[in-house]
Design an enzyme around this catalytic site. Sequence first.
Site, short mmCIF file in Angstrom:
data_model
loop_
_atom_site.label_atom_id
_atom_site.label_comp_id
_atom_site.label_asym_id
_atom_site.label_seq_id
_atom_site.Cartn_x
_atom_site.Cartn_y
_atom_site.Cartn_z
N GLY A 162 -12.93 -4.18 2.45
CA GLY A 162 -14.03 -5.01 1.98
C GLY A 162 -15.28 -4.16 1.81
N ASP A 180 -12.50 -6.66 -2.11
CA ASP A 180 -13.37 -7.83 -1.97
C ASP A 180 -14.73 -7.36 -1.45
OD1 ASP A 180 -13.50 -8.29 1.18
OD2 ASP A 180 -11.42 -7.84 0.69
N GLU A 222 0.81 -1.22 0.00
CA GLU A 222 0.00 0.00 0.00
C GLU A 222 0.84 1.27 0.00
OE1 GLU A 222 -3.80 -2.03 2.34
OE2 GLU A 222 -2.42 -0.75 3.45
N MET A 282 -9.29 -2.54 8.90
CA MET A 282 -8.74 -2.86 10.21
C MET A 282 -7.92 -1.74 10.86
SD MET A 282 -7.63 -6.82 9.35
CE MET A 282 -7.20 -7.25 11.04
N GLU A 283 -7.93 -0.53 10.29
CA GLU A 283 -7.07 0.51 10.85
C GLU A 283 -7.65 1.91 10.88
OE1 GLU A 283 -4.83 -2.83 9.29
OE2 GLU A 283 -5.80 -1.29 8.06
#
Length: 232
Positions: free
Chosen positions: A79, A200, A13, A176-177
Amino acid sequence: MNYIGIIGAMPEEVSQLIAQMELTEKTTIAGMDFYDGVLWGKKAVVVKSGIGKVNMAACTQILASIYKIDALINTGVAGGLYGPINIGDIVLSSDTLQHDMDATGFGYDLGVIPQMEQSVFYGDKILIAKAKESCEEVNPDISVYVGRVVSGDQFISSDEKKTFLVNQFDGYCAEMEGAAMAQVAYLNQIPFVIIRAISDKADHSATMNYNDFEEQAIVHTVRLLKSMFAKI
């Protein structure tokens, strides 16, 4: 916004950004490599935080305390939750919260952080507008959405959990962050935006699709950022 901090959770990333920097200094703090230099004509620090909210919070506070940056951007993949969003599209954070913050045993609603004035953290309107304009210009093959980013220390890969996050929090995407960066940015009064390319659909197919589409998702994000830097 003359000094911008860009955080990605994984090497993929941030590697393309670092490769395009006019590097002045690399410093390792708390196991994280901070690349401080000039990116597309703007003074910037680019760093890989590592995965999860704790890594992100530590990274963000270092940027605030040591580098004293003027704005924060979290870039990466996520996601998709909101129905119309397709793999490859981009979500910009109107706001963000931690979906796994659970103090319901003390009478708080799910997602509420006890003893804080707020638990939902809002992206900067100027950064959001510039990011959206840039994405529409340089990524005409995809759609860009402004909506809620929900964060937790979980990779979402079940239909049941996806449905829950949509119904409970009206989430547009899950990762997640981002909310950890947002909370630290709020505490330090730093404007921010989260830019997440959808890799996704956060359902039973998530693991397979993530591996297939991560690379293309990052390409879209890098294009967006380059155009955005020219506007801020």
